[in-house]
Design a protein around this motif. Structure first.
Motif, PDB file in Angstrom:
ATOM      1  N   PRO A  44      10.242 -13.299   4.572  1.00  0.00           N
ATOM      2  CA  PRO A  44      11.888 -12.848   6.088  1.00  0.00           C
ATOM      3  C   PRO A  44      11.112 -12.839   6.877  1.00  0.00           C
ATOM      4  N   ILE A  98      -3.940   1.450   3.245  1.00  0.00           N
ATOM      5  CA  ILE A  98      -2.460   1.547   2.853  1.00  0.00           C
ATOM      6  C   ILE A  98      -1.886   2.746   2.345  1.00  0.00           C
ATOM      7  N   GLU A  99      -1.198   3.560   2.784  1.00  0.00           N
ATOM      8  CA  GLU A  99       0.085   4.582   3.000  1.00  0.00           C
ATOM      9  C   GLU A  99       0.990   4.123   2.238  1.00  0.00           C
ATOM     10  N   ASP A 100       2.393   5.719   2.796  1.00  0.00           N
ATOM     11  CA  ASP A 100       3.231   5.310   1.937  1.00  0.00           C
ATOM     12  C   ASP A 100       3.671   4.443   3.437  1.00  0.00           C
ATOM     13  N   PRO A 101       5.696   3.540   2.868  1.00  0.00           N
ATOM     14  CA  PRO A 101       6.112   2.530   3.026  1.00  0.00           C
ATOM     15  C   PRO A 101       6.416   2.801   4.082  1.00  0.00           C
ATOM     16  N   ARG A 102       6.559   2.276   6.050  1.00  0.00           N
ATOM     17  CA  ARG A 102       7.413   2.601   6.916  1.00  0.00           C
ATOM     18  C   ARG A 102       9.166   2.370   6.548  1.00  0.00           C
ATOM     19  N   ALA A 104      10.336   0.440   8.160  1.00  0.00           N
ATOM     20  CA  ALA A 104      11.052  -1.288   9.058  1.00  0.00           C
ATOM     21  C   ALA A 104      10.747  -1.754   7.226  1.00  0.00           C
ATOM     22  N   GLU A 105       9.584  -0.731   6.956  1.00  0.00           N
ATOM     23  CA  GLU A 105       9.257  -2.087   5.414  1.00  0.00           C
ATOM     24  C   GLU A 105      10.402  -1.551   4.002  1.00  0.00           C
ATOM     25  N   LEU A 110      13.213  -7.904  -0.958  1.00  0.00           N
ATOM     26  CA  LEU A 110      12.603  -8.377  -1.058  1.00  0.00           C
ATOM     27  C   LEU A 110      11.262  -7.040  -2.080  1.00  0.00           C
ATOM     28  N   TYR A 174       9.839   1.630  -4.124  1.00  0.00           N
ATOM     29  CA  TYR A 174       8.334   1.261  -3.148  1.00  0.00           C
ATOM     30  C   TYR A 174       6.996   1.536  -4.109  1.00  0.00           C
TER      31      TYR A 174
ATOM     32  N   TYR B   4       4.678  -7.696   9.916  1.00  0.00           N
ATOM     33  CA  TYR B   4       5.871  -8.725   9.213  1.00  0.00           C
ATOM     34  C   TYR B   4       6.459  -8.045   9.017  1.00  0.00           C
ATOM     35  N   GLY B   5       6.482  -6.416   8.845  1.00  0.00           N
ATOM     36  CA  GLY B   5       7.577  -5.852   8.104  1.00  0.00           C
ATOM     37  C   GLY B   5       7.268  -5.891   6.703  1.00  0.00           C
ATOM     38  N   GLN B   6       6.275  -6.088   5.909  1.00  0.00           N
ATOM     39  CA  GLN B   6       6.240  -5.993   4.164  1.00  0.00           C
ATOM     40  C   GLN B   6       4.989  -5.101   3.811  1.00  0.00           C
ATOM     41  N   TYR B   7       6.056  -4.129   2.793  1.00  0.00           N
ATOM     42  CA  TYR B   7       5.119  -3.774   2.407  1.00  0.00           C
ATOM     43  C   TYR B   7       4.140  -3.445   1.165  1.00  0.00           C
ATOM     44  N   LYS B  12      -0.471  -6.728   4.964  1.00  0.00           N
ATOM     45  CA  LYS B  12      -1.288  -5.472   5.366  1.00  0.00           C
ATOM     46  C   LYS B  12      -3.156  -6.319   6.096  1.00  0.00           C
TER      47      LYS B  12
END
Lengths: 223, 223
Positions: A44, A98-102, A104-105, A110, A174, B4-7, B12
């Motif tokens: 996207p 890696i952390e928890d999703p932000r 914006a993610e 998706l 997620y 990218y705004g993707q988890y 990343k």
DNA sequence: CTGTATCCTCAAGGATACTG
DNA sequence: CAGTATCCTTGAGGATACAG
């Protein structure tokens, strides 16, 4: 990308793979041939001109090739050898950063695409099995219609009997997908709720394989 | 780089390592701490503002850290874990895509820097050993002054006795460095010529380790 | 559906000067 | 030596229209 002008494998690697979007295009191809418009689902925000330009370059570099007449793109034999490279990069992130999703993610569409690529089709019964996902943040629902041959994401009600309904905040699903928490824990603490016949709810866990990086994420968390 | 705004670990990874110059900055740090101005030797063409910006970002992302007061930058513990990642990318290039150097890549100074990083210091005698390189394309010479503690590239005559003089076209020395041809073959066919005492010429081969990707390049060629 | 062509904008990045 | 600040250019990339 302008060349670095260095005779160095690392520099060449950065030239070949370092352009914006390129690594994600390669990721998309990991699951089989992809057609031009299909890329946009997993990417996207990419523009058509950038996508076309990246595909042309990857083709020129011998990493991907065009299948005949609208059949999309696949890896060449050289492109196939990128699998462990992508794996190494992903594993590094999964282990160390890696952390928890932000916020914006948290794209539910998706997420559903990701999940759809990791269904264990062997475990499916013959015929169609439908899952319905309801996200706490929105009223829209998303369905997964699953067969041995194909799993697809539906944004419209397929009007078929739903085997399991999954209710969760996008963020929690997620986290389960990425292995930041186990499905079992999420079900126990109620952040994810399954509705359906007990037999289907039980088989659900076998269908879902989650991210291929989830084991790496779990191993890092255990450390 | 915009996110990218993707988890996704691959996305990343591309964000963290995919910026222009970033992977090369990491490569520079593979050989120990590097000070701000030192980066420019291994990164010809980078601008000071871009370098500063990349270093700040890598520091913010926890990959590098600043040593005290003009001591330069090093990897953090997380940054150290990038070694196998860089190795994987380089090995992939060395196996599947590398060719002979292109004319624009024939930078003798950079070659000498690369070579200086791969001297087997254990094999050096005590005291200073000096090598002199003469390139077929230019009159300028470049010296390598080598000690157990340190090897450095000199663009000016150090006015010390030279143990071995190496004469070759830049392209041929690059090919030897990268494992595209063996030093033995290059000496046999005369594309590289050594001058010096027979004993020093013999020991020369032990000093030179060449690129760490050379074995990979050779293995791929043997296939 | 599978792209290509065109236009336009913005921001990445190169060059240079300057400061602690 | 180790950066920061400023200016300016260029080309990457987004939007849109169009074509096979």
């Amino acid at each position: 990308m302008r060349s670095y002008g260095q005779y160095c494998p690392v520099a060449k690697g950065a030239e070949l793979l370092g352009d914006r979007w390129t690594l994600l295009i390669i990721r998309e191809l990991l699951f089989g041939p992809v057609r031009f418009n299909e890329f946009e689902r997993g990417l996207p925000g990419i523009s058509r001109s950038v996508l076309a330009s990246r595909l042309r370059r990857l083709e020129r570099d011998g990493i991907i090739e065009r299948l005949g007449d609208g059949e999309g793109y696949t890896f060449t034999q050289v492109g196939e050898t990128l699998r462990p490279v992508v794996r190494t990069i992903g594993d590094w992130v999964a282990t160390w950063v890696i952390e928890d999703p932000r916020p914006a993610e948290l794209d539910p569409e998706l997420l559903m695409l990701f999940i759809s690529r990791h269904i264990d089709r062997e475990e499916l019964p013959t015929g169609k099995t439908v899952l319905c996902f309801e996200f706490a943040e929105e009223t829209r629902r998303i369905w997964l219609t699953m067969e041995r041959q194909d799993v697809s994401v539906c944004l419209e009600d397929p009007c078929l009997p739903v085997a399991v309904r999954v209710r969760a905040p996008v963020r929690e699903l997620y986290r389960v997908y990425m292995g930041r928490t186990s499905l079992r824990d999420a079900l126990d603490n109620g952040s994810v709720v399954l509705d359906g016949l007990p037999a289907d709810r039980r088989r659900f866990e076998g269908w879902m394989k989650w991210s291929s990086f989830a084991p790496t994420v779990q191993a890092a968390a255990a450390r």
